[in-house]
Scaffold this active site. Structure first.
Site, mmCIF file in Angstrom:
data_model
loop_
_atom_site.group_PDB
_atom_site.id
_atom_site.type_symbol
_atom_site.label_atom_id
_atom_site.label_comp_id
_atom_site.label_asym_id
_atom_site.label_seq_id
_atom_site.Cartn_x
_atom_site.Cartn_y
_atom_site.Cartn_z
ATOM 1 N N SER A 261 0.862 -1.176 0.000
ATOM 2 C CA SER A 261 0.000 0.000 0.000
ATOM 3 C C SER A 261 0.901 1.228 0.000
ATOM 4 C CB SER A 261 -0.885 0.011 1.243
ATOM 5 O OG SER A 261 -0.094 0.344 2.367
ATOM 6 N N LYS A 262 0.278 2.369 -0.079
ATOM 7 C CA LYS A 262 1.004 3.645 -0.136
ATOM 8 C C LYS A 262 1.984 3.803 1.037
ATOM 9 C CE LYS A 262 0.677 6.055 -3.664
ATOM 10 N NZ LYS A 262 2.005 6.226 -4.280
ATOM 11 N N ARG A 263 1.607 3.170 2.168
ATOM 12 C CA ARG A 263 2.450 3.199 3.351
ATOM 13 C C ARG A 263 3.887 2.733 3.040
ATOM 14 N NH1 ARG A 263 2.252 -0.624 6.786
ATOM 15 N NH2 ARG A 263 0.717 -1.734 5.552
#
Ligand code: GLU
Length: 467
Positions: A241-243
């Site tokens: 994910s963007k994380r």
């Protein structure tokens, strides 16, 4: 006789192009290209509310940057809506589908009651067996008359046989009351019409395959070979994910990884061929097969990518490196540079650069024009004594033949005459030639710059006022 291999990438244009989509595209491309097959592109733009032209463009750009060429024109799924409706009608006519007049409220009431009685909440339409003559004049959807007994088996080339009980699948809607097709119908009709032989895609679509197989059965069509590949995870093992940082193809392009390195890295993300880590496109095409796809999610590892990228930059033809670097500059809005100077510098800047911006740093000495700016740290090496030594070196360089051996000899002799190590003379030379402390070797720089430019840069320093 075996059908010619046809694969596809079928992205939904609803945002940036995800690295997982790029990897799926690569697997399909490798599979087709290694078997004289075709690789097709279908834009799954049926969800009009979420699909945007920008997202479609991002897919085209991403595939193009990655060098994954597709055959023929990209197919727009939305453009096939009439054909999807026609197939739903055909299933209706064949008794493999039925009109369902249940309203949303009725469906909800069915579920409520089922929940209260502890039964399965999968909707069972009361219209499944109602003859056409008894149909009301009211809005309806078309549902598949799915088998209620037995099981649907997905014979998956990666996951093995995956069995789903049919009483766990409801009679899916094929055509909505407004006549638009559902995603499930559209995918099957398009894959059939495009002669897709192998559906290689993320395993988030595994459950869809069971439903899609039911549609193939209802139409009497041959199923494709299924290969559902585990999704990409981040370094921590969690779903990407963007994380985790960059997840869009464009972001990797902007970081300055050459597309060849990205292809190599993505191929290894979930697929392996023995212990091979670094390989060419030709090798990947020869080696790629579904049996080499792992069952466990692969982890995105930026360090590994950088490492592979460095190996590719070192191994690429210098001209290909120059072109990739210019493309990178154009993509990131960098100032235009002298292409000839870049090409002269690439052979000495290739080694050790892990990204294209790192390569540009190494080539910096060749790209700057006189008088070059001397950075403060480098200027420290240009004290009066050092400039005297450079001045002494000048006449020797004027007459030396411009080869590495000769230059090493001349510089070595002058160093020795002053009782200095080569390093002591290299520092001011480096400062004069590049204005920096971290550069390729001074001999590499002299050879790239040529005699006139080298002497001119030395003169700039020797003649400058040290104050
Ligand atoms: N459009 C789907 C997606 O972007 C892919 C469908 C498929 O490959 O069958 O996830």
């Amino acid at each position: 006789m075996d059908r010619p291999v046809v694969t596809r990438i079928a992205p939904s244009p609803t945002g940036m192009m995800h690295i997982g989509t790029a990897r799926t595209a690569l697997f399909n491309w490798l599979y087709a290209r290694g078997r004289d097959g075709r690789f097709l592109l279908r834009i799954e733009d049926t969800d009009v509310a979420r699909s945007t032209p920008e997202a479609t463009q991002a897919i085209l750009d991403g595939l193009t940057w990655l060098g994954l060429d597709w055959d023929g024109e990209a197919v727009s799924q939305a453009g096939q809506a009439a054909r999807h409706a026609e197939v739903a009608q055909a299933m209706l006519n064949a008794g493999r589908a039925y009109r369902c007049f249940s309203t949303q409220d009725e469906i909800e009431a069915f579920r409520e009651a089922a929940r209260a009685e502890g039964r399965s909440t999968l909707f069972q339409s009361p219209w499944r067996d109602v003859p056409t003559d008894d149909h009301p004049d009211a809005p309806s959807v078309i549902r598949l008359k799915a088998p209620r007994d037995g099981a649907t088996v997905i014979a998956d080339a990666v996951q093995g046989d995956v069995t789903i009980r049919n009483d766990h699948l409801d009679d899916m809607v094929l055509l909505r009351s407004d006549g638009t097709p559902t995603y499930m119908l559209a995918v099957v009709v398009d894959d059939h019409d495009m002669d897709i032989t192998h559906v290689i895609r993320g395993d988030d679509h595994l459950n869809n395959a069971a439903r899609q197989i039911q549609i193939y059965d209802a139409m009497g069509w041959d199923e494709p070979v299924w290969a559902h590949i585990p999704l990409i995870h981040g370094a921590d093992g969690k779903k990407l994910s963007k994380r985790h940082g960059a997840t869009g193809v464009t972001e990797f392009a902007e970081m300055g990884f050459p597309a060849a390195a990205m292809r190599n890295y993505l191929a290894r993300l979930g697929w392996s061929h023995g212990d091979d880590e670094f390989f060419t496109d030709a090798e990947a095409r020869d080696w790629f097969d579904l049996g080499g796809i792992g069952k466990a999610p692969a982890r995105l590892d930026l360090k590994k990518l950088e490492n592979l990228s460095g190996q590719h930059i070192a191994a690429m033809e210098p001209e290909a490196v120059a072109v990739a670097t210019e493309d990178w500059l154009a993509r990131t809005g960098g100032v235009p540079i002298d292409g000839d100077a870049l090409r002269r510098a690439v052979p000495v800047a290739q080694a050790g650069a892990r990204t294209l911006p790192q390569l540009l740093e190494k080539a910096h000495f060749a790209l700057v024009a006189r008088p070059i700016r001397i950075e403060e740290k480098a200027a420290k090496a240009l004290d009066t004594v050092s400039r005297g030594i450079l001045s002494e070196l000048t006449p020797h360089l004027q007459t030396a033949s411009w080869t590495r051996d000769a230059l090493e000899g001349v510089v070595g002799d002058v160093a020795q005459a002053h009782g200095l190590g080569l390093g002591k003379i290299a520092a001011p030379l480096r400062a004069a030639l590049a204005g920096r402390t971290a550069t390729p070797s001074v001999f590499d720089m002299m050879l790239v710059l040529g005699r006139d430019e080298t002497l001119a840069r030395l003169a700039d320093v020797v003649e400058s006022d040290p104050s």
